[in-house]
Design a protein around this motif. Structure first.
Motif, PDB file in Angstrom:
ATOM      1  N   TYR A 311      35.993  14.645  49.778  1.00  0.00           N
ATOM      2  CA  TYR A 311      35.158  15.580  49.019  1.00  0.00           C
ATOM      3  C   TYR A 311      35.430  15.587  47.513  1.00  0.00           C
ATOM      4  O   TYR A 311      34.700  16.247  46.778  1.00  0.00           O
ATOM      5  N   GLY A 312      36.466  14.890  47.056  1.00  0.00           N
ATOM      6  CA  GLY A 312      36.740  14.854  45.634  1.00  0.00           C
ATOM      7  C   GLY A 312      37.822  15.839  45.216  1.00  0.00           C
ATOM      8  O   GLY A 312      38.203  16.750  45.957  1.00  0.00           O
ATOM      9  N   GLU A 313      38.300  15.646  43.992  1.00  0.00           N
ATOM     10  CA  GLU A 313      39.450  16.418  43.493  1.00  0.00           C
ATOM     11  C   GLU A 313      39.140  17.901  43.328  1.00  0.00           C
ATOM     12  O   GLU A 313      39.971  18.755  43.635  1.00  0.00           O
ATOM     13  N   GLU A 314      37.939  18.221  42.850  1.00  0.00           N
ATOM     14  CA  GLU A 314      37.595  19.628  42.622  1.00  0.00           C
ATOM     15  C   GLU A 314      37.548  20.390  43.947  1.00  0.00           C
ATOM     16  O   GLU A 314      38.055  21.514  44.040  1.00  0.00           O
ATOM     17  N   ALA A 315      36.966  19.783  44.962  1.00  0.00           N
ATOM     18  CA  ALA A 315      36.912  20.423  46.270  1.00  0.00           C
ATOM     19  C   ALA A 315      38.308  20.604  46.851  1.00  0.00           C
ATOM     20  O   ALA A 315      38.588  21.613  47.520  1.00  0.00           O
ATOM     21  N   ALA A 316      39.188  19.642  46.587  1.00  0.00           N
ATOM     22  CA  ALA A 316      40.567  19.744  47.073  1.00  0.00           C
ATOM     23  C   ALA A 316      41.278  20.932  46.430  1.00  0.00           C
ATOM     24  O   ALA A 316      41.994  21.688  47.099  1.00  0.00           O
ATOM     25  N   LYS A 317      41.057  21.112  45.129  1.00  0.00           N
ATOM     26  CA  LYS A 317      41.670  22.244  44.429  1.00  0.00           C
ATOM     27  C   LYS A 317      41.120  23.568  44.961  1.00  0.00           C
ATOM     28  O   LYS A 317      41.875  24.528  45.186  1.00  0.00           O
ATOM     29  N   GLU A 318      39.820  23.614  45.176  1.00  0.00           N
ATOM     30  CA  GLU A 318      39.200  24.846  45.678  1.00  0.00           C
ATOM     31  C   GLU A 318      39.684  25.173  47.089  1.00  0.00           C
ATOM     32  O   GLU A 318      39.904  26.346  47.415  1.00  0.00           O
ATOM     33  N   ALA A 319      39.867  24.148  47.925  1.00  0.00           N
ATOM     34  CA  ALA A 319      40.352  24.377  49.287  1.00  0.00           C
ATOM     35  C   ALA A 319      41.774  24.915  49.268  1.00  0.00           C
ATOM     36  O   ALA A 319      42.123  25.812  50.048  1.00  0.00           O
ATOM     37  N   ARG A 320      42.582  24.374  48.363  1.00  0.00           N
ATOM     38  CA  ARG A 320      43.954  24.872  48.256  1.00  0.00           C
ATOM     39  C   ARG A 320      43.954  26.323  47.766  1.00  0.00           C
ATOM     40  O   ARG A 320      44.688  27.164  48.302  1.00  0.00           O
ATOM     41  N   ASP A 321      43.146  26.616  46.761  1.00  0.00           N
ATOM     42  CA  ASP A 321      43.063  27.986  46.242  1.00  0.00           C
ATOM     43  C   ASP A 321      42.613  28.952  47.335  1.00  0.00           C
ATOM     44  O   ASP A 321      43.154  30.056  47.460  1.00  0.00           O
ATOM     45  N   TRP A 322      41.607  28.523  48.105  1.00  0.00           N
ATOM     46  CA  TRP A 322      41.102  29.378  49.189  1.00  0.00           C
ATOM     47  C   TRP A 322      42.198  29.657  50.209  1.00  0.00           C
ATOM     48  O   TRP A 322      42.410  30.799  50.626  1.00  0.00           O
ATOM     49  N   PHE A 323      42.907  28.625  50.599  1.00  0.00           N
ATOM     50  CA  PHE A 323      43.970  28.789  51.592  1.00  0.00           C
ATOM     51  C   PHE A 323      45.049  29.745  51.083  1.00  0.00           C
ATOM     52  O   PHE A 323      45.508  30.633  51.811  1.00  0.00           O
ATOM     53  N   GLU A 324      45.457  29.546  49.833  1.00  0.00           N
ATOM     54  CA  GLU A 324      46.510  30.399  49.280  1.00  0.00           C
ATOM     55  C   GLU A 324      46.051  31.842  49.157  1.00  0.00           C
ATOM     56  O   GLU A 324      46.825  32.776  49.395  1.00  0.00           O
ATOM     57  N   ASN A 325      44.792  32.039  48.799  1.00  0.00           N
ATOM     58  CA  ASN A 325      44.254  33.396  48.701  1.00  0.00           C
ATOM     59  C   ASN A 325      44.276  34.098  50.053  1.00  0.00           C
ATOM     60  O   ASN A 325      44.695  35.251  50.161  1.00  0.00           O
ATOM     61  N   VAL A 326      43.816  33.384  51.074  1.00  0.00           N
ATOM     62  CA  VAL A 326      43.653  34.003  52.396  1.00  0.00           C
ATOM     63  C   VAL A 326      44.970  34.121  53.145  1.00  0.00           C
ATOM     64  O   VAL A 326      45.273  35.157  53.739  1.00  0.00           O
ATOM     65  N   PHE A 327      45.780  33.057  53.111  1.00  0.00           N
ATOM     66  CA  PHE A 327      46.957  33.034  53.973  1.00  0.00           C
ATOM     67  C   PHE A 327      48.273  33.312  53.247  1.00  0.00           C
ATOM     68  O   PHE A 327      49.244  33.704  53.886  1.00  0.00           O
ATOM     69  N   SER A 328      48.331  33.092  51.962  1.00  0.00           N
ATOM     70  CA  SER A 328      49.565  33.365  51.238  1.00  0.00           C
ATOM     71  C   SER A 328      49.503  34.701  50.512  1.00  0.00           C
ATOM     72  O   SER A 328      50.367  35.558  50.665  1.00  0.00           O
ATOM     73  N   LYS A 329      48.432  34.891  49.732  1.00  0.00           N
ATOM     74  CA  LYS A 329      48.300  36.131  48.962  1.00  0.00           C
ATOM     75  C   LYS A 329      47.579  37.226  49.752  1.00  0.00           C
ATOM     76  O   LYS A 329      47.507  38.365  49.305  1.00  0.00           O
ATOM     77  N   ARG A 330      47.025  36.841  50.932  1.00  0.00           N
ATOM     78  CA  ARG A 330      46.289  37.770  51.792  1.00  0.00           C
ATOM     79  C   ARG A 330      45.159  38.480  51.028  1.00  0.00           C
ATOM     80  O   ARG A 330      44.894  39.653  51.210  1.00  0.00           O
ATOM     81  N   ASN A 331      44.530  37.718  50.152  1.00  0.00           N
ATOM     82  CA  ASN A 331      43.377  38.229  49.424  1.00  0.00           C
ATOM     83  C   ASN A 331      42.121  37.827  50.191  1.00  0.00           C
ATOM     84  O   ASN A 331      41.764  36.656  50.237  1.00  0.00           O
ATOM     85  N   LEU A 332      41.456  38.814  50.803  1.00  0.00           N
ATOM     86  CA  LEU A 332      40.295  38.505  51.618  1.00  0.00           C
ATOM     87  C   LEU A 332      38.979  38.666  50.876  1.00  0.00           C
ATOM     88  O   LEU A 332      37.903  38.632  51.473  1.00  0.00           O
ATOM     89  N   ASN A 333      39.062  38.835  49.547  1.00  0.00           N
ATOM     90  CA  ASN A 333      37.840  38.922  48.744  1.00  0.00           C
ATOM     91  C   ASN A 333      37.343  37.532  48.374  1.00  0.00           C
ATOM     92  O   ASN A 333      37.066  37.224  47.224  1.00  0.00           O
ATOM     93  N   VAL A 334      37.299  36.684  49.373  1.00  0.00           N
ATOM     94  CA  VAL A 334      36.808  35.312  49.207  1.00  0.00           C
ATOM     95  C   VAL A 334      35.876  35.029  50.377  1.00  0.00           C
ATOM     96  O   VAL A 334      35.840  35.777  51.359  1.00  0.00           O
ATOM     97  N   ASP A 335      35.121  33.941  50.276  1.00  0.00           N
ATOM     98  CA  ASP A 335      34.230  33.574  51.375  1.00  0.00           C
ATOM     99  C   ASP A 335      35.047  33.139  52.584  1.00  0.00           C
ATOM    100  O   ASP A 335      35.899  32.249  52.483  1.00  0.00           O
ATOM    101  N   LEU A 336      34.801  33.778  53.717  1.00  0.00           N
ATOM    102  CA  LEU A 336      35.463  33.419  54.967  1.00  0.00           C
ATOM    103  C   LEU A 336      34.427  32.820  55.917  1.00  0.00           C
ATOM    104  O   LEU A 336      33.244  33.168  55.846  1.00  0.00           O
ATOM    105  N   PRO A 337      34.866  31.945  56.810  1.00  0.00           N
ATOM    106  CA  PRO A 337      33.919  31.446  57.824  1.00  0.00           C
ATOM    107  C   PRO A 337      33.408  32.620  58.648  1.00  0.00           C
ATOM    108  O   PRO A 337      34.179  33.500  59.046  1.00  0.00           O
ATOM    109  N   GLU A 338      32.095  32.651  58.885  1.00  0.00           N
ATOM    110  CA  GLU A 338      31.492  33.786  59.574  1.00  0.00           C
ATOM    111  C   GLU A 338      31.005  33.394  60.964  1.00  0.00           C
ATOM    112  O   GLU A 338      30.646  32.238  61.216  1.00  0.00           O
TER     113      GLU A 338
END
Length: 407
Positions: A311-338
């Motif tokens: 998917y490219g470098e930008e998508a890789a960065k966004e995926a990492r940010d999403w993971f850290e938000n949801v699972f590390s920082k427990r910030n759920l104000n992001v798009d989650l699979p519905e």
């Protein structure tokens, strides 16, 4: 090119192409083929066959496909062979019982999405896509008998899976003997210089060498790739086992699945499914060993490398940010699979398995619940008999890496 330059180029290509291989039969012949190819400016003919017995490709399939791309990038002629004939028989390799033959319609249905997935890895404009029904269907009975005459029954039953089934009084059909012979004949038809395949394909690849010799051709090199272990760390990657990363998984799913593997699998994944140089992989291992790099960070880098390929470098960065938000920082104000559910009472095991698909089996779901890994809106529920009523916005977690939001 001078003789020295040719030898240097042979070593360069050999080092690239041998990366991650379990075995090359044989290395000296391969270097001679490379030397002839480079000195005469004649590309090698490289074959990879895939039978369309399913519709989805995963990163286990991608291992030989990525090797094929390395040949492609080095200027060799690559042949992506779709087994439109052999796929109907089904490769008996590793099977404990006779496989049912597929119809031509089933095979054609399965290949519809193959090339769409393959183009995520290979440049389809630079490969030869071939279908073995084009020549295997034209073989006469006389041709088929001639092929059979070149092998003995003792040769065929020396295959581990055949001999095991026979020792257990399980049937082995004669048509299954034909599969490796027909795969070998594909190499004759394509005049293959190299054939790629997994370790479990070794017997079949060697039959290609046998037939080429009998047909007066130069024998192909068998480049044997290790089988990619799945996310469970035990079985080979397989969709049926649910331990796979699909090549068309979303970036977030791809990253999250990588994060679920054990630390012990990391080196294997770095080597087999990324382009990270060996030197950097060794450096990562040393840094983990001396404590200067946390295994979690190494795994995040691995996840980003995998996503970047598809998917490219930008998508890789966004995926990492999403993971850290949801699972590390427990910030759920992001798009989650519905997931869309009926707002009616349901048992939590059914919620996990049937409704959301977060778990594959009821036994896995029960174990997760008892271990406190099942949460609704971040509250653990340990009673396997508990009932819940889904509602809009409810967040369901299964373990550390799986999460969905009810629409």
């Amino acid at each position: 090119m001078t003789e020295l330059e040719i030898k240097q180029e042979v070593e360069r290509q050999f080092n690239i192409l041998s990366r991650g291989c379990d075995e090359i039969i044989n290395e000296n012949e391969f270097k001679k083929k490379l030397e002839k190819s480079i000195s005469t400016n004649t590309p090698l003919r490289v074959k990879l066959g895939i039978d369309p017995t399913g519709s989805d490709l995963h990163l286990g399939h991608a291992v030989p496909l990525r090797k094929l791309k390395q040949f492609q990038d080095l200027g060799h002629d690559v042949f992506f062979l779709i087994g439109t004939f052999t796929g109907r028989i089904g490769d008996p390799t590793g099977k404990s019982e006779t496989r049912k033959m597929l119809s031509e319609e089933q095979v054609m249905e399965n290949i519809k999405t193959y090339l769409d997935q393959v183009k995520l890895i290979l440049d389809l404009d630079k490969i030869n896509v071939v279908y073995n029904a084009d020549w295997l269907e034209k073989l006469s009975l006389s041709d088929a008998l001639n092929l059979l005459s070149q092998f003995t029954v003792s040769q065929m039953i020396s295959r581990e899976d055949f001999s095991k089934r026979l020792s257990e009084n399980k049937p082995v059909s004669l048509i299954e003997f034909m599969y490796p012979i027909l795969q070998g004949y594909d190499s004759v038809e394509l005049h293959a210089d190299v054939e790629l395949g997994a370790t479990e394909q070794k017997f079949n690849l060697l039959r290609g060498r046998d037939l080429q010799k009998n047909f007066g051709q130069e024998q192909q090199i068998c480049m044997i790739m290790p089988i990619l272990v799945g996310l469970d760390g035990v079985e080979k990657m397989s969709k049926s086992l649910g331990n796979y990363i699909g090549v068309k998984d979303t970036p977030n799913d791809m990253f999250g699945k990588v994060m679920s593997i054990s630390d012990e699998l990391m080196e294997n994944y770095y080597t087999m499914i990324t382009d990270v140089p060996f030197e950097r992989i060794e450096e990562i291992k040393a840094q983990i060993a001396d404590g200067s790099l946390h295994p979690m960070e190494a795994k995040k880098q691995l996840g980003a490398e995998v996503v970047k390929i598809y998917y490219g470098e930008e998508a890789a960065k966004e995926a990492r940010d999403w993971f850290e938000n949801v699972f590390s920082k427990r910030n759920l104000n992001v798009d989650l699979p519905e997931v869309e559910l009926e707002y009616k009472e349901v048992g939590i095991i059914d919620l996990l398995v049937k409704e959301t698909g977060l778990m594959k089996t009821t036994s896995e779901a029960r174990r997760l619940i008892q271990q406190g890994g099942f949460k609704i809106n971040d509250e653990p529920i340990k009673d396997v008999k508990a009932m819940v009523v889904p509602e809009s916005g409810m967040i369901v977690r299964a373990g550390k890496k799986k999460i969905v939001k009810v629409k």
